[in-house]
Structures are given as C-alpha cells and as structure tokens.
Design a protein around this motif. Structure first.
Motif, PDB file in Angstrom:
ATOM      1  N   THR A 147       1.186  -0.703  -0.449  1.00 43.05           N
ATOM      2  CA  THR A 147      -0.079  -0.094   0.059  1.00 43.05           C
ATOM      3  C   THR A 147       1.538   1.007  -0.427  1.00 43.05           C
ATOM      4  O   THR A 147       0.546   1.904  -0.744  1.00 43.05           O
ATOM      5  CB  THR A 147      -0.838   0.054   1.184  1.00 43.05           C
ATOM      6  N   LEU A 148       2.096   1.509   0.911  1.00 43.16           N
ATOM      7  CA  LEU A 148       2.790   2.183   0.749  1.00 43.16           C
ATOM      8  C   LEU A 148       3.784   2.812  -0.648  1.00 43.16           C
ATOM      9  O   LEU A 148       4.071   3.902  -0.436  1.00 43.16           O
ATOM     10  CB  LEU A 148       3.453   1.973   2.472  1.00 43.16           C
ATOM     11  N   SER A 149       4.141   1.723  -0.862  1.00 39.53           N
ATOM     12  CA  SER A 149       4.766   1.359  -2.417  1.00 39.53           C
ATOM     13  C   SER A 149       4.408   1.777  -3.190  1.00 39.53           C
ATOM     14  O   SER A 149       3.979   3.099  -4.151  1.00 39.53           O
ATOM     15  CB  SER A 149       5.524  -0.079  -2.846  1.00 39.53           C
ATOM     16  N   HIS A 150       2.760   1.670  -2.962  1.00 40.52           N
ATOM     17  CA  HIS A 150       1.561   2.466  -4.599  1.00 40.52           C
ATOM     18  C   HIS A 150       1.373   3.894  -4.219  1.00 40.52           C
ATOM     19  O   HIS A 150       1.875   4.276  -5.125  1.00 40.52           O
ATOM     20  CB  HIS A 150       0.967   1.586  -4.386  1.00 40.52           C
ATOM     21  N   TYR A 151       0.996   3.641  -3.086  1.00 39.32           N
ATOM     22  CA  TYR A 151       0.864   5.984  -2.734  1.00 39.32           C
ATOM     23  C   TYR A 151       1.957   6.296  -3.108  1.00 39.32           C
ATOM     24  O   TYR A 151       1.857   6.893  -3.366  1.00 39.32           O
ATOM     25  CB  TYR A 151      -0.253   5.708  -0.966  1.00 39.32           C
ATOM     26  N   LEU A 152       2.823   6.407  -2.285  1.00 36.63           N
ATOM     27  CA  LEU A 152       4.480   7.224  -2.416  1.00 36.63           C
ATOM     28  C   LEU A 152       5.208   6.400  -3.177  1.00 36.63           C
ATOM     29  O   LEU A 152       5.752   7.279  -4.002  1.00 36.63           O
ATOM     30  CB  LEU A 152       5.303   6.790  -0.869  1.00 36.63           C
ATOM     31  N   ARG A 153       4.838   5.861  -4.533  1.00 39.39           N
ATOM     32  CA  ARG A 153       4.593   5.683  -6.129  1.00 39.39           C
ATOM     33  C   ARG A 153       6.733   5.564  -5.712  1.00 39.39           C
ATOM     34  O   ARG A 153       7.407   6.484  -6.310  1.00 39.39           O
ATOM     35  CB  ARG A 153       5.096   6.603  -7.089  1.00 39.39           C
ATOM     36  N   LEU A 154       7.276   4.552  -4.997  1.00 43.90           N
ATOM     37  CA  LEU A 154       8.241   4.276  -5.087  1.00 43.90           C
ATOM     38  C   LEU A 154       9.205   3.168  -6.055  1.00 43.90           C
ATOM     39  O   LEU A 154       8.260   2.872  -6.867  1.00 43.90           O
ATOM     40  CB  LEU A 154       8.202   3.177  -3.408  1.00 43.90           C
ATOM     41  N   ASP A 155      10.363   3.789  -6.484  1.00 40.61           N
ATOM     42  CA  ASP A 155      10.984   2.601  -7.667  1.00 40.61           C
ATOM     43  C   ASP A 155      10.915   1.534  -7.542  1.00 40.61           C
ATOM     44  O   ASP A 155      10.304   0.761  -9.300  1.00 40.61           O
ATOM     45  CB  ASP A 155      12.278   3.151  -7.744  1.00 40.61           C
ATOM     46  N   HIS A 156      10.826   0.749  -6.098  1.00 38.70           N
ATOM     47  CA  HIS A 156      10.244  -0.577  -6.185  1.00 38.70           C
ATOM     48  C   HIS A 156       9.465  -0.811  -5.743  1.00 38.70           C
ATOM     49  O   HIS A 156       8.743  -0.129  -4.714  1.00 38.70           O
ATOM     50  CB  HIS A 156      11.819  -1.333  -5.789  1.00 38.70           C
ATOM     51  N   GLN A 157       8.454  -1.919  -6.301  1.00 39.34           N
ATOM     52  CA  GLN A 157       7.645  -2.641  -5.730  1.00 39.34           C
ATOM     53  C   GLN A 157       7.396  -3.930  -5.548  1.00 39.34           C
ATOM     54  O   GLN A 157       8.263  -4.540  -5.524  1.00 39.34           O
ATOM     55  CB  GLN A 157       6.202  -2.462  -6.233  1.00 39.34           C
ATOM     56  N   PRO A 158       7.124  -4.969  -3.937  1.00 37.00           N
ATOM     57  CA  PRO A 158       6.938  -5.120  -3.066  1.00 37.00           C
ATOM     58  C   PRO A 158       6.148  -6.523  -3.962  1.00 37.00           C
ATOM     59  O   PRO A 158       5.021  -6.270  -4.096  1.00 37.00           O
ATOM     60  CB  PRO A 158       6.648  -5.112  -2.008  1.00 37.00           C
TER      61      PRO A 158
END
Length: 282
Positions: A147-158
């Motif tokens: 959820t956090l990776s998607h919301y923050l648009r992180l370079d890597h996704q779990p």
C-alpha cells in the motif's frame, strides 16, 4: 536498547543501514525456517552491498506459502546452507542499523538463526512500519508495504520476494527519513525515538529543535508573547529539548509544551559554563 555514543552522534546521512527481508516456511521463528534472504546495505542513498539468495532447509514449504511467494522446495535444493547465509548476513550487517517493515518478524527469525550458528544479535533496529504509522497517519488506508509503495510511487514494488521487498523498504526508509526531517530529525537517535512522540499533539513544535546543536548549553522556552516560561541546561541541547516531546510522566510538561511558541538556546564549550550561565539567567 541503549544506543551507542557513535550512533547517538551519527547524522542520518552518514548512518549505514542494512535493510532486511526474509521469506519463511511459516510464522514461528523456533519451528519454521528462512527460505529466502534479501539484504540491502545503504548509506547516504548509495547501495553498498546486497545479499539475495535462497537458503537450503530441511523443513518443507507449505503449499499456502508457495502460493503466496512462488517459492518451491525444489528451488532450495542447491541453495547455500543456513550457516553460510547467516555468516554472510552477519558480515554485511554487523556495523549497521538493521531496518525492516515490521522488523520484529524478520529479527525473530534472524535471532533464532544466529543462535543456531553461535552469533548474538546486537544491532540497533528501525521499523519502517512503526515510522509510517507515525509519519503517514491519515494519508493511507493501511500501512502494508504494498500500500505504501503504491501510494508513495516508490521505484520498487514488493511482491512477496525477499530482495524485491527489501528494495521497496529501502525506498520507503528514504521517504520516511525525509518526512522525519520536518520534525527536526537529523540524527539516528532522533529517528529511533520518534515512535515515542505524540506527533498529533506536539508534532508541529518539534521542528523548533532542528537547528539546536548537540553541545552543552542553556535553552529557553518562550510563549507567544516572547516571555520566557522555562530555562534549563544540558550537556546536549538538542537531545534534552527533544526529550520533552517524548512520553513524559511529569504532569506539568504537556501543559508547558502547549504554551511554547519558540525555543532558543545558547551553547557553550563545557557543561560547567552552561551551569554557571543557567544560574545567572534564572
């Protein structure tokens, strides 16, 4: 856990972090085993070392875990032994702060593996889950890594694989450190203690401590009229002032903090000079 003096004085930009993530056969560190390891060692945004490998285990992977991670028993057939992987982890992480998302889960398995090999887990640890709950409260529906990776648009996704999840956690750590900076966090000890601070009630005032030095001195709390409402001294101005914002059992402290509109300080070379100055100023 007491932080070492070296870590206490370490700027976040100079702190070495080892971000870990493990896939396992289950949830019990004593009965279950690590099947895949992801470690990313970083400092100042630069990746220094990594570990990404399977771990050979006698305990079979349940079908439900295979369905979640895609890791099968056959994948572990020619993997390195637990002992060799643990030795590699110890070598990479020994001089660093260990970071994980819900890090207590991973540390439970690492501690158990260390004990089987003969190591002791002594690292300071930072939990990005706890930090996210503090720094992103009200912004996201939950604090899962995905959820956090998607919301923050992180370079890597779990994707429930150790190395990918470790890389996503590195990205998340950097975002959280940036967020923590708005609350005056510039050193590792301040980030470590942030979980003890009620940001909802005093977070807006934490930034007043940002420019205070880690030196002996006298500090002043002032109200909105510029009147000094409290004078104190400390061997470490910034650490002492920030300690007022931690969970504090003294009844007068929360009331005083509500009145604080500005924080000023005078630094000195020695504690003795600070003590003399405090007496003269009170």
């Amino acid at each position: 856990m007491q932080l070492s003096l070296e870590l206490e004085l370490s700027l976040l930009a100079n702190t070495t972090f080892s971000v870990i993530d493990f896939e396992t056969t289950g949830t019990d560190p004593q009965l279950d085993r690590i099947t895949e390891v992801g470690v990313v060692k970083v400092r100042g945004g630069e990746i220094l070392q990594t570990i990404s490998c399977f771990v050979k285990q006698q305990r079979k992977i349940p079908p439900a875990i295979t369905g979640l991670t895609g890791i099968t028993n056959e994948m572990l057939t020619f993997a390195p032994s637990e002992e060799s992987v643990v030795e590699a982890i110890h070598g990479v992480t020994e001089d660093s702060v260990i970071v994980g998302h819900n890090v207590s889960f991973d540390l439970g398995f690492l501690k158990a593996a260390y004990e089987r090999v003969g190591y002791e887990l002594k690292n300071t640890r930072i939990d990005t889950l706890a930090l996210a709950r503090k720094l992103l409260s009200g912004e996201v529906p939950d604090f899962k890594l995905a959820t956090l990776s998607h919301y923050l648009r992180l370079d890597h996704q779990p994707r429930h694989r150790a190395f990918d999840d470790a890389l996503a956690t590195v990205d998340l750590l950097h975002v959280l450190i940036e967020r923590a900076g708005t609350y005056g966090c510039t050193h590792i000890d301040e980030l470590y203690r942030l979980s003890k601070i009620d940001l909802a009630s005093v977070g807006s005032k934490l930034g007043m401590s940002t420019k205070l030095p880690h030196r002996p001195g006298v500090y002043f709390f002032k109200d909105s009229d510029g009147k000094v409402i409290y004078i104190g001294k400390s061997t470490d101005l910034k650490a002492r002032v920030r300690s007022y914002f931690h969970s504090d059992s003294r009844h007068k402290t929360p009331k005083m903090l509500k009145q604080v509109a500005a924080i000023e300080a005078i630094s000195f070379k020695t504690e003795t000079e600070a003590a003399v100055a405090e007496v003269r100023l009170i």
